[in-house]
Design an enzyme around this catalytic site. Structure first.
Site, PDB file in Angstrom:
ATOM      1  N   GLY A   1       0.803  -1.218   0.000  1.00 54.20           N
ATOM      2  CA  GLY A   1       0.000   0.000   0.000  1.00 54.20           C
ATOM      3  C   GLY A   1       0.836   1.268   0.000  1.00 54.20           C
ATOM      4  O   GLY A   1       2.072   1.239   0.054  1.00 54.20           O
ATOM      5  N   HIS A   2       0.142   2.399  -0.026  1.00 50.99           N
ATOM      6  CA  HIS A   2       0.830   3.680  -0.174  1.00 50.99           C
ATOM      7  C   HIS A   2       1.619   4.081   1.067  1.00 50.99           C
ATOM      8  O   HIS A   2       1.288   3.749   2.185  1.00 50.99           O
ATOM      9  CB  HIS A   2      -0.159   4.789  -0.573  1.00 50.99           C
ATOM     10  CG  HIS A   2      -1.288   5.009   0.384  1.00 50.99           C
ATOM     11  ND1 HIS A   2      -2.334   5.829   0.104  1.00 50.99           N
ATOM     12  CD2 HIS A   2      -1.542   4.501   1.609  1.00 50.99           C
ATOM     13  CE1 HIS A   2      -3.177   5.846   1.118  1.00 50.99           C
ATOM     14  NE2 HIS A   2      -2.714   5.042   2.034  1.00 50.99           N
TER      15      HIS A   2
END
Length: 346
Positions: free
Chosen positions: A241-242
Site C-alpha cells: 500500500g501507499h
C-alpha cells in the site's frame, strides 16, 4: 551450454570425487529427476535415498556430507557451499536469453524520452514524456512506462508490466509481467454518505537490485514516496500500500498484503499470505510466518505467528492446547456426571 565435468568443477570451485573428468554435462536437474549428462545437488539428508538409483553424471554436495551407495557413473563435486555452487552451475549451463540491442520499430516513444546505450526496447512498448532509460536496460514487448519515469542501468522490465508516472527505479532491477508500480493508493474519507477520494500525488522509489514478481502491485505515496529498499525481493501477487517504507534485503512471499504507512525494516521476512495492518513497524530481521495477521508492531529479530500474530512459541502452545480441547471437554462432561450422581447419593 555443454561443458566437461572438470570444467564445471573448476567453475564452481569444487573438488571431484569419482566419475569421468571428460564426461559432458549439458544441463542441471533436481535429484529426483536428473539423468545422464546432468548435474544435480544434494543438500538435505532426506533426499539421500534418491542417490542410489540416480543416473545423473554429477552431484554437488558439501564438505563432510556423508553419502552412501553412490553409483559408479556419478561424480561427486564437493565444495564449501553447494547451494551457491549449484546456482553457478545452473547459470552457466542455462544462460539467460540475450536480446539484440535495438529499439523495435513498433515501440512508441515520446520525442522527449532520454535513452542510454545498449538498450533493448521491444515491440509495442510505450515510454512516456521526459522518461529516462539508462544503459543496458531492457523494456520488453507491451510494457508501459509513464511520464517522468527514471529507470537505471541493466534493468529488465518484462512484458505488460505497467509503471506509472514519476516512478524512480535504480540499477539492476527486475520487474516481472503484470506488475503495476505506482497506481493510486487506496485512500478515501467517508462524508455525506459517500467515499471521497484522497488525491494520491506521491510516487514510488525502487532502489538497486530489487526484484518484483508477476502481478504484484506497489501503490504510489499519497504525498511522499513509497520506498522499496536495495536488495529486497518481492514475490508474485503481493500488495504494498501507499507510503510504505520497505528496508534493504527484505523478503515478501506470495499473497502478502501490506496496508498503508508501514515500516518494514531491513532483512525482515513476510511469509506467504501474511497480512499487515496500517501504521505497523516490522523490526529488523523479524519474521512474520505464513498466514499471520499482524495488527501491532513486531520487535526486531522476533518470529510471530497466528491471527492476531503473537510470539511463535506462545502461538504454538495455544495451537497445541486447542487441539486438546475436545478431549478436555469430554473429560469435564464425565466429571459433571459423576458429581451429579454423588449429589443424588448425598
Amino acid at each position: 551450454m555443454p561443458i566437461t565435468l572438470k570444467e564445471l568443477a573448476d567453475f564452481c570451485g569444487a573438488r571431484i570425487e569419482g566419475g569421468d573428468l571428460s564426461a559432458i554435462i549439458h544441463s542441471a536437474a533436481e535429484i529426483t529427476s536428473a539423468h545422464h549428462g546432468q548435474v544435480t545437488q544434494l543438500t538435505n539428508s532426506r533426499y539421500t535415498r534418491h542417490i542410489k538409483g540416480s543416473t545423473a553424471s554429477a552431484c554437488i554436495i558439501a564438505e563432510g556430507f556423508v553419502v552412501e551407495d553412490v553409483p559408479d557413473n556419478m561424480a561427486l563435486l564437493i565444495c564449501a557451499d553447494p547451494e551457491i555452487s549449484f546456482i553457478k552451475a545452473v547459470e552457466l549451463l542455462h544462460p539467460a536469453r540475450n536480446y539484440t540491442r535495438q529499439i523495435a520499430p513498433q515501440a512508441v516513444l515520446d520525442a522527449a524520452v532520454s535513452l542510454g546505450n545498449q538498450l533493448y526496447i521491444g515491440p509495442y512498448a510505450v515510454i512516456g514524456e521526459n522518461s529516462r532509460i539508462d544503459d543496458g536496460s531492457e523494456i520488453h514487448a507491451g510494457a508501459y512506462i509513464g511520464k517522468n519515469v527514471k529507470i537505471g542501468k541493466n534493468c529488465r522490465i518484462y512484458p505488460y508490466a505497467v509503471i506509472y508516472d514519476d516512478v524512480v527505479i535504480g540499477n539492476n532491477v527486475i520487474i516481472h509481467s503484470g506488475a503495476i508500480i505506482g497506481a493510486d493508493g487506496f485512500g478515501y474519507k467517508f462524508r455525506n454518505n459517500e467515499h471521497v477520494k484522497v488525491p494520491q500525488v506521491g510516487n514510488v522509489v525502487i532502489e538497486d537490485n530489487v526484484e518484483i514478481g508477476a502481478n504484484t502491485c506497489i501503490d504510489r505515496g499519497a504525498l511522499g514516496s513509497t520506498l522499496i529498499g536495495a536488495g529486497s525481493k518481492i514475490d508474485n501477487l503481493v500488495q504494498i500500500g501507499h507510503n510504505n517504507k520497505v528496508g534493504k534485503n527484505v523478503i515478501m512471499c506470495g499473497l502478502t498484503g501490506v496496508s498503508g504507512s508501514c515500516n518494514i525494516e531491513d532483512y525482515a521476512i513476510l511469509a506467504g499470505s501474511s497480512g499487515i495492518a496500517d501504521h505497523v513497524t516490522i523490526g529488523r530481521g523479524a519474521v512474520v510466518m505464513a498466514r499471520s495477521g499482524v495488527a501491532g508492531d513486531v520487535k526486531a529479530g522476533t518470529q510471530v505467528f497466528g491471527s492476531p500474530a503473537k510470539d511463535k512459541k506462545t502461538a504454538y502452545k495455544e495451537q497445541i492446547a486447542l487441539s486438546k480441547l475436545p478431549a478436555l471437554l469430554k473429560r469435564v462432561k464425565m466429571l459433571e456426571e459423576k458429581i451429579q450422581l454423588l449429589e443424588k447419593d448425598i
